[in-house]
Design a protein around this motif. Sequence first.
Motif: not given
Lengths: 213, 130
Positions: B47, B73-75, B77, B82, B115-117, B119-122
Amino acid sequence: MAIRILKDFTKRIFNIFFKKRKQISLGFYGPPNAGKTSLANRICKDWTGEEIGKVSNIPHETRHVQFKEEVEIKYKEKTLKFKLVDTPGIATKIDYEDFMKFKLKKRDAQKRAKEATQGIIESIKWLDDVDAVIIVLDSTENPYSQVNITIIGNLVSRDIPVLVVANKIDLAKSDLKKIAAAFPEYEVIGISAKTGKNMEDFYEAVFRLSKKV
Amino acid sequence: MVKDKKLKGLTLHFMPYSEISKLETVERIKKLLRIILDNKVVILQGRLKPEEESRLIEDTMIMIGNIKGFKGVELAVISQDSETKTMVDRVKFGLAKALVGQQDAITVIGPASIVKEMKKDPKKLEVMMR
């Protein structure tokens, strides 16, 4: 952890002896439409009787950094003076066509998009000029967006104290626990800038945050 | 069954961390944005530093105003949580990060026109295409 405690302690001692701040520069950061201006307005109205800026349902209503100097906040017989810095919402993309969905004419939408991109750059530049930051998040939205993580990462690397505010807790879809779970290392306060719900707890948290400056 | 036939092809550009490890911030961002402007989705091993991520956003905003059709952009990581690391692991991780950069993460960056979207979750990342 031990290093962090030692660092905070040293910073506090240094501030007591060498720094006498006239006012604490308090930044409001977060994604668009989270309620940064609504919260800054609520604080300004509570303590000065005036507002800081206009709010709207259309994203990127705030496209320039707005200030309110010398805002005195009182809590339990203590008073602190703040300079409130309300910043444009940070995003990674801007499409003028999105604004046209809010019935804006093409030319106006394009103008808004251009101003919004400049506002985002301005927001990022201002990270170097704030003493503490309130990250304002919409508690009805997914908090795991990279923009939120990038903002917090930048604040950590600059050693700027952070308070996370989960706004819009008056809405049924609000999920305060999800916001708290996303940012376990930070204090998270749920509020409604619109209704004023939980503002007492918020001011208490702001005073705790100020001690870290 | 796929209903939307708009997407004719998608290029994923995998970039090992070694490709950017010796570059300065400006060059790193340039390299990534060049690929994104070519309508490709970059999958970067590792990253960027927080200040590089914010620089990427700034440069993206400048480009929106100057490159026709570019919407940003859509980004996202994905990295090891941690919270699950022990104290010893965290110290080791901190040392390794300082020496060679954060490589135990995956960064996905794509042009917003494709890239439209994200979606992140843990535990997962969903990438929605246009």
